[in-house]
Design a protein around this motif. Structure first.
Motif, PDB file in Angstrom:
ATOM      1  N   GLY A  10      13.530  35.021  -1.340  1.00  0.00           N
ATOM      2  CA  GLY A  10      12.615  34.405  -2.301  1.00  0.00           C
ATOM      3  C   GLY A  10      11.935  35.451  -3.166  1.00  0.00           C
ATOM      4  O   GLY A  10      11.825  35.306  -4.381  1.00  0.00           O
ATOM      5  N   VAL A  40      14.476  36.822  -5.900  1.00  0.00           N
ATOM      6  CA  VAL A  40      14.719  36.011  -7.099  1.00  0.00           C
ATOM      7  C   VAL A  40      13.462  35.931  -7.950  1.00  0.00           C
ATOM      8  O   VAL A  40      13.540  35.799  -9.168  1.00  0.00           O
ATOM      9  CB  VAL A  40      15.255  34.576  -6.825  1.00  0.00           C
ATOM     10  CG1 VAL A  40      16.662  34.631  -6.267  1.00  0.00           C
ATOM     11  CG2 VAL A  40      14.343  33.774  -5.972  1.00  0.00           C
ATOM     12  N   GLU A  41      12.295  36.042  -7.325  1.00  0.00           N
ATOM     13  CA  GLU A  41      11.060  35.993  -8.093  1.00  0.00           C
ATOM     14  C   GLU A  41      10.920  37.215  -9.004  1.00  0.00           C
ATOM     15  O   GLU A  41      10.405  37.105 -10.122  1.00  0.00           O
ATOM     16  CB  GLU A  41       9.883  35.881  -7.144  1.00  0.00           C
ATOM     17  CG  GLU A  41       8.757  35.108  -7.766  1.00  0.00           C
ATOM     18  CD  GLU A  41       7.689  34.780  -6.766  1.00  0.00           C
ATOM     19  OE1 GLU A  41       7.909  33.863  -5.956  1.00  0.00           O
ATOM     20  OE2 GLU A  41       6.657  35.442  -6.789  1.00  0.00           O
ATOM     21  N   GLY A  52      13.460  38.631 -10.331  1.00  0.00           N
ATOM     22  CA  GLY A  52      14.352  38.240 -11.430  1.00  0.00           C
ATOM     23  C   GLY A  52      13.665  37.315 -12.413  1.00  0.00           C
ATOM     24  O   GLY A  52      13.818  37.450 -13.629  1.00  0.00           O
ATOM     25  N   ALA A  53      12.884  36.373 -11.896  1.00  0.00           N
ATOM     26  CA  ALA A  53      12.170  35.421 -12.753  1.00  0.00           C
ATOM     27  C   ALA A  53      11.224  36.161 -13.693  1.00  0.00           C
ATOM     28  O   ALA A  53      11.152  35.868 -14.887  1.00  0.00           O
ATOM     29  CB  ALA A  53      11.396  34.423 -11.898  1.00  0.00           C
ATOM     30  N   ASN A  83       4.907  32.277 -14.669  1.00  0.00           N
ATOM     31  CA  ASN A  83       4.014  31.372 -13.938  1.00  0.00           C
ATOM     32  C   ASN A  83       4.498  31.042 -12.529  1.00  0.00           C
ATOM     33  O   ASN A  83       3.846  30.294 -11.811  1.00  0.00           O
ATOM     34  CB  ASN A  83       3.838  30.073 -14.721  1.00  0.00           C
ATOM     35  CG  ASN A  83       3.218  30.316 -16.075  1.00  0.00           C
ATOM     36  OD1 ASN A  83       2.310  31.138 -16.183  1.00  0.00           O
ATOM     37  ND2 ASN A  83       3.699  29.624 -17.090  1.00  0.00           N
ATOM     38  N   ILE A  84       5.668  31.572 -12.174  1.00  0.00           N
ATOM     39  CA  ILE A  84       6.266  31.201 -10.889  1.00  0.00           C
ATOM     40  C   ILE A  84       5.829  32.165  -9.795  1.00  0.00           C
ATOM     41  O   ILE A  84       5.949  33.378  -9.928  1.00  0.00           O
ATOM     42  CB  ILE A  84       7.795  31.109 -11.042  1.00  0.00           C
ATOM     43  CG1 ILE A  84       8.112  29.806 -11.788  1.00  0.00           C
ATOM     44  CG2 ILE A  84       8.501  31.139  -9.700  1.00  0.00           C
ATOM     45  CD1 ILE A  84       9.484  29.703 -12.324  1.00  0.00           C
ATOM     46  N   LYS A  85       5.302  31.576  -8.703  1.00  0.00           N
ATOM     47  CA  LYS A  85       4.780  32.400  -7.591  1.00  0.00           C
ATOM     48  C   LYS A  85       5.196  31.776  -6.255  1.00  0.00           C
ATOM     49  O   LYS A  85       5.380  30.559  -6.168  1.00  0.00           O
ATOM     50  CB  LYS A  85       3.238  32.422  -7.631  1.00  0.00           C
ATOM     51  CG  LYS A  85       2.650  32.967  -8.920  1.00  0.00           C
ATOM     52  CD  LYS A  85       2.261  34.443  -8.811  1.00  0.00           C
ATOM     53  CE  LYS A  85       2.164  35.089 -10.178  1.00  0.00           C
ATOM     54  NZ  LYS A  85       1.039  34.603 -10.975  1.00  0.00           N
ATOM     55  N   ASN A  86       5.225  32.618  -5.223  1.00  0.00           N
ATOM     56  CA  ASN A  86       5.446  32.160  -3.847  1.00  0.00           C
ATOM     57  C   ASN A  86       6.747  31.401  -3.637  1.00  0.00           C
ATOM     58  O   ASN A  86       6.755  30.335  -3.006  1.00  0.00           O
ATOM     59  CB  ASN A  86       4.291  31.250  -3.378  1.00  0.00           C
ATOM     60  CG  ASN A  86       2.971  31.977  -3.316  1.00  0.00           C
ATOM     61  OD1 ASN A  86       2.147  31.803  -4.197  1.00  0.00           O
ATOM     62  ND2 ASN A  86       2.786  32.799  -2.310  1.00  0.00           N
ATOM     63  N   THR A  87       7.833  31.936  -4.140  1.00  0.00           N
ATOM     64  CA  THR A  87       9.133  31.291  -3.926  1.00  0.00           C
ATOM     65  C   THR A  87       9.583  31.468  -2.471  1.00  0.00           C
ATOM     66  O   THR A  87       9.557  32.576  -1.940  1.00  0.00           O
ATOM     67  CB  THR A  87      10.199  31.921  -4.856  1.00  0.00           C
ATOM     68  OG1 THR A  87       9.741  31.819  -6.197  1.00  0.00           O
ATOM     69  CG2 THR A  87      11.533  31.211  -4.718  1.00  0.00           C
ATOM     70  N   ARG A  88       9.977  30.354  -1.857  1.00  0.00           N
ATOM     71  CA  ARG A  88      10.517  30.400  -0.487  1.00  0.00           C
ATOM     72  C   ARG A  88      11.858  29.669  -0.504  1.00  0.00           C
ATOM     73  O   ARG A  88      11.936  28.524  -0.970  1.00  0.00           O
ATOM     74  CB  ARG A  88       9.614  29.660   0.508  1.00  0.00           C
ATOM     75  CG  ARG A  88       8.152  30.028   0.495  1.00  0.00           C
ATOM     76  CD  ARG A  88       7.771  31.165   1.345  1.00  0.00           C
ATOM     77  NE  ARG A  88       8.089  31.035   2.750  1.00  0.00           N
ATOM     78  CZ  ARG A  88       7.803  31.986   3.645  1.00  0.00           C
ATOM     79  NH1 ARG A  88       7.187  33.099   3.276  1.00  0.00           N
ATOM     80  NH2 ARG A  88       8.135  31.839   4.916  1.00  0.00           N
ATOM     81  N   ILE A  89      12.875  30.316   0.005  1.00  0.00           N
ATOM     82  CA  ILE A  89      14.204  29.706   0.030  1.00  0.00           C
ATOM     83  C   ILE A  89      14.541  29.312   1.467  1.00  0.00           C
ATOM     84  O   ILE A  89      14.557  30.160   2.358  1.00  0.00           O
ATOM     85  CB  ILE A  89      15.260  30.673  -0.545  1.00  0.00           C
ATOM     86  CG1 ILE A  89      14.845  31.049  -1.979  1.00  0.00           C
ATOM     87  CG2 ILE A  89      16.651  30.051  -0.502  1.00  0.00           C
ATOM     88  CD1 ILE A  89      15.841  31.886  -2.726  1.00  0.00           C
ATOM     89  N   ASP A  90      14.729  28.024   1.671  1.00  0.00           N
ATOM     90  CA  ASP A  90      15.010  27.521   3.017  1.00  0.00           C
ATOM     91  C   ASP A  90      16.325  26.758   3.030  1.00  0.00           C
ATOM     92  O   ASP A  90      17.007  26.673   2.022  1.00  0.00           O
ATOM     93  CB  ASP A  90      13.840  26.649   3.471  1.00  0.00           C
ATOM     94  CG  ASP A  90      12.581  27.470   3.699  1.00  0.00           C
ATOM     95  OD1 ASP A  90      12.635  28.406   4.499  1.00  0.00           O
ATOM     96  OD2 ASP A  90      11.556  27.185   3.058  1.00  0.00           O
TER      97      ASP A  90
END
Lengths: 82, 82
Positions: B19, B22-23, B25-26, B33-40
């Protein structure tokens, strides 16, 4: 702020080798009723904006450019104000 | 027959390096504005039995012994008759 929940799935016609592999493991453990295992991605993140349209655009961009493979996968998402 | 839908999530206190990656990369793509990405993981499969209790037991076994890592992950599932 919005919480985005994204589900990214391989298209039905595309084989899922990881799913096939764990299913062989299931057979060896005696779990004989389990069939058609598909392993996909579930992604959560926050979008720090108060404008829903802007948040949707950003999620679409994120999915198309980074999270999903447009050749093999489809994505769907929900946004929830938090 | 039942359709099982399983969601396997890393515990909140455990870092998700995929996560985080990729963040980064974002950010490079200008999605600030994208925060706290978690990939499950989201897993679907069929359970070929008509007994709901037996299906539940089999799904629990499958999750505990193969799909989820009990040290780091929690799982939840729904069963839907099809």
């Amino acid at each position: 702020m919005f919480k985005a929940k994204v589900l990214i799935k391989r298209r039905k016609t595309i084989l899922d080798p990881q799913g096939k592999a764990v299913e062989i493991g299931a057979k060896h453990l005696g779990l004989r009723n389990i069939k058609n295992t598909r392993i996909d991605k579930y992604i959560e993140f926050n979008v720090h904006t108060d404008n829903k349209k802007a948040a949707e655009d950003e999620v679409n961009d994120y999915c198309k450019k980074l999270l999903a493979n447009p050749i093999m996968e489809d994505y769907e998402f929900t946004l929830e104000e938090v």
